[in-house]
Design a protein around this motif. Structure first.
Motif, PDB file in Angstrom:
ATOM      1  N   GLU A   1       2.061  82.963  24.689  1.00 52.47           N
ATOM      2  CA  GLU A   1       1.923  82.913  26.132  1.00 52.47           C
ATOM      3  C   GLU A   1       3.247  82.469  26.734  1.00 52.47           C
ATOM      4  OE1 GLU A   1      -0.203  78.511  26.157  1.00 52.47           O
ATOM      5  OE2 GLU A   1      -1.413  80.333  26.096  1.00 52.47           O
ATOM      6  N   CYS A   2       3.449  82.775  28.012  1.00 51.56           N
ATOM      7  CA  CYS A   2       4.645  82.299  28.697  1.00 51.56           C
ATOM      8  C   CYS A   2       4.508  80.795  28.950  1.00 51.56           C
ATOM      9  CB  CYS A   2       4.831  83.051  30.012  1.00 51.56           C
ATOM     10  SG  CYS A   2       5.294  84.793  29.783  1.00 51.56           S
ATOM     11  N   PRO A   3       5.628  80.063  28.909  1.00 53.79           N
ATOM     12  CA  PRO A   3       5.547  78.608  29.035  1.00 53.79           C
ATOM     13  C   PRO A   3       5.235  78.161  30.453  1.00 53.79           C
ATOM     14  CG  PRO A   3       7.830  79.300  28.941  1.00 53.79           C
ATOM     15  CD  PRO A   3       7.003  80.527  28.684  1.00 53.79           C
TER      16      PRO A   3
ATOM     17  N   VAL B   1      14.589  76.938  23.114  1.00 52.41           N
ATOM     18  CA  VAL B   1      13.901  76.184  22.061  1.00 52.41           C
ATOM     19  C   VAL B   1      12.684  75.463  22.627  1.00 52.41           C
ATOM     20  CG1 VAL B   1      14.129  74.237  20.475  1.00 52.41           C
ATOM     21  CG2 VAL B   1      15.927  75.969  20.584  1.00 52.41           C
ATOM     22  N   ASP B   2      12.773  74.935  23.862  1.00 49.77           N
ATOM     23  CA  ASP B   2      11.614  74.276  24.476  1.00 49.77           C
ATOM     24  C   ASP B   2      10.421  75.221  24.561  1.00 49.77           C
ATOM     25  OD1 ASP B   2      13.192  72.014  24.911  1.00 49.77           O
ATOM     26  OD2 ASP B   2      13.709  72.594  26.967  1.00 49.77           O
ATOM     27  N   GLY B   3      10.690  76.505  24.862  1.00 50.23           N
ATOM     28  CA  GLY B   3       9.613  77.468  25.061  1.00 50.23           C
ATOM     29  C   GLY B   3       9.096  78.128  23.802  1.00 50.23           C
ATOM     30  N   LEU B   4       9.757  77.918  22.663  1.00 49.26           N
ATOM     31  CA  LEU B   4       9.348  78.602  21.436  1.00 49.26           C
ATOM     32  C   LEU B   4       7.904  78.326  21.026  1.00 49.26           C
ATOM     33  CD1 LEU B   4      12.534  78.384  19.143  1.00 49.26           C
ATOM     34  CD2 LEU B   4      11.670  80.361  20.425  1.00 49.26           C
ATOM     35  N   PRO B   5       7.379  77.100  21.182  1.00 48.63           N
ATOM     36  CA  PRO B   5       5.973  76.900  20.821  1.00 48.63           C
ATOM     37  C   PRO B   5       5.025  77.739  21.663  1.00 48.63           C
ATOM     38  CG  PRO B   5       7.122  74.797  20.965  1.00 48.63           C
ATOM     39  CD  PRO B   5       8.039  75.832  21.541  1.00 48.63           C
ATOM     40  N   SER B   6       5.475  78.192  22.823  1.00 45.65           N
ATOM     41  CA  SER B   6       4.625  78.992  23.704  1.00 45.65           C
ATOM     42  C   SER B   6       4.808  80.475  23.447  1.00 45.65           C
ATOM     43  CB  SER B   6       4.941  78.665  25.167  1.00 45.65           C
ATOM     44  OG  SER B   6       4.124  79.412  26.038  1.00 45.65           O
ATOM     45  N   TYR B   7       6.041  80.987  23.616  1.00 38.74           N
ATOM     46  CA  TYR B   7       6.235  82.432  23.500  1.00 38.74           C
ATOM     47  C   TYR B   7       6.741  82.877  22.138  1.00 38.74           C
ATOM     48  CZ  TYR B   7      10.901  81.010  25.258  1.00 38.74           C
ATOM     49  OH  TYR B   7      12.096  80.388  25.465  1.00 38.74           O
TER      50      TYR B   7
END
Length: 244
Positions: free
Chosen positions: A99-101, A118-124
């Motif tokens: 999903e998008c962060p 890197v912050d958004g990697l768990p999401s997208y």
């Protein structure tokens, strides 16, 4: 000089000979062809804090057509930093929720008000495909500014290419993956500053995600997992870039 050194750092080693880009094949026997499958994504702003991203309000639309293992890609985006290259990728964890962060991903890194890659990697999820203008389209070319599409003087970008080397497992999962556009001239000086560097070892302005959208198949449905609560909905200020 900062731009020149930045391109040397990010793009110099990654440039490869251009791939030939033929039109989608039309002369193969009918019984050897698969049906073309179309995927689309609406690209919305990544929800950075508006005081940290200069009012970025990038939007756009992407259309991907897959047939016989070839992927025709068209992307149009608006509100980008003018006359600068913008890295674009397909992101996603295969066979996983993507999903998008949302704003909750503003944490760590250079600034707690920005959502770095890197912050958004768990999401997208990680990079699967690079939308370069020539040469390599693999994750290895992810930071190659020298082959990234460039926005025009009005911050508009139009990208079109047929990709020949997308892995089959990525093609099979396109309906669960995302498109992310990167790059923001945060201080409006007309270039990407060489510092600060992010966890990727890349300059923040060059790699900062600015728009994200989930790919959906032709009937408008995301396959498999659907949207989660982390889905970003963009800014609430409605402002675009302001460059001096």
């Amino acid at each position: 000089m900062r731009n020149r050194s930045l391109f040397t750092v990010l793009a110099g080693a990654a440039l490869l000979p251009a791939l030939a880009i033929p039109a989608l094949a039309t002369d193969a026997p009918t019984d050897d062809r698969r049906d073309a499958t179309t995927y689309q994504a609406r690209l919305d702003p990544v929800p950075h804090h508006p005081q940290a991203d200069g009012g970025s309000d990038v939007s756009g639309h992407a259309t991907l057509v897959e047939v016989d293992g070839e992927l025709k890609v068209e992307v149009r985006a608006y509100g980008l930093s003018p006359l600068l290259p913008h890295l674009m990728h397909i992101h996603g964890e295969l066979e996983a929720q993507n999903e998008c962060p949302g704003p909750q991903f503003r944490k760590g890194g250079v600034s707690d008000r920005l959502i770095e890659t890197v912050d958004g990697l768990p999401s997208y999820g990680p990079i699967q495909v690079t939308f370069s203008t020539e040469g390599d389209t693999s994750p290895a070319a992810a930071l190659s500014l020298g082959t990234a599409p460039v926005a025009d003087a009005d911050g508009k970008l139009a990208y079109q290419r047929v990709l020949l080397d997308v892995p089959n497992d990525v093609l099979d999962e396109l309906g669960d993956l995302h498109i992310v556009i990167h790059g923001s001239d945060l201080d409006g000086d007309g270039m990407y500053d060489a510092t600060p560097l992010t966890a990727l070892g890349a300059p923040l302005e060059a790699e900062l995600p600015v728009a994200c959208g989930q790919l959906e198949d032709g009937d408008g449905q995301a396959r498999g997992h659907g949207q989660g609560q982390g889905q970003g909905q963009g800014h609430d200020h409605g402002k675009g870039h302001h460059h001096g």
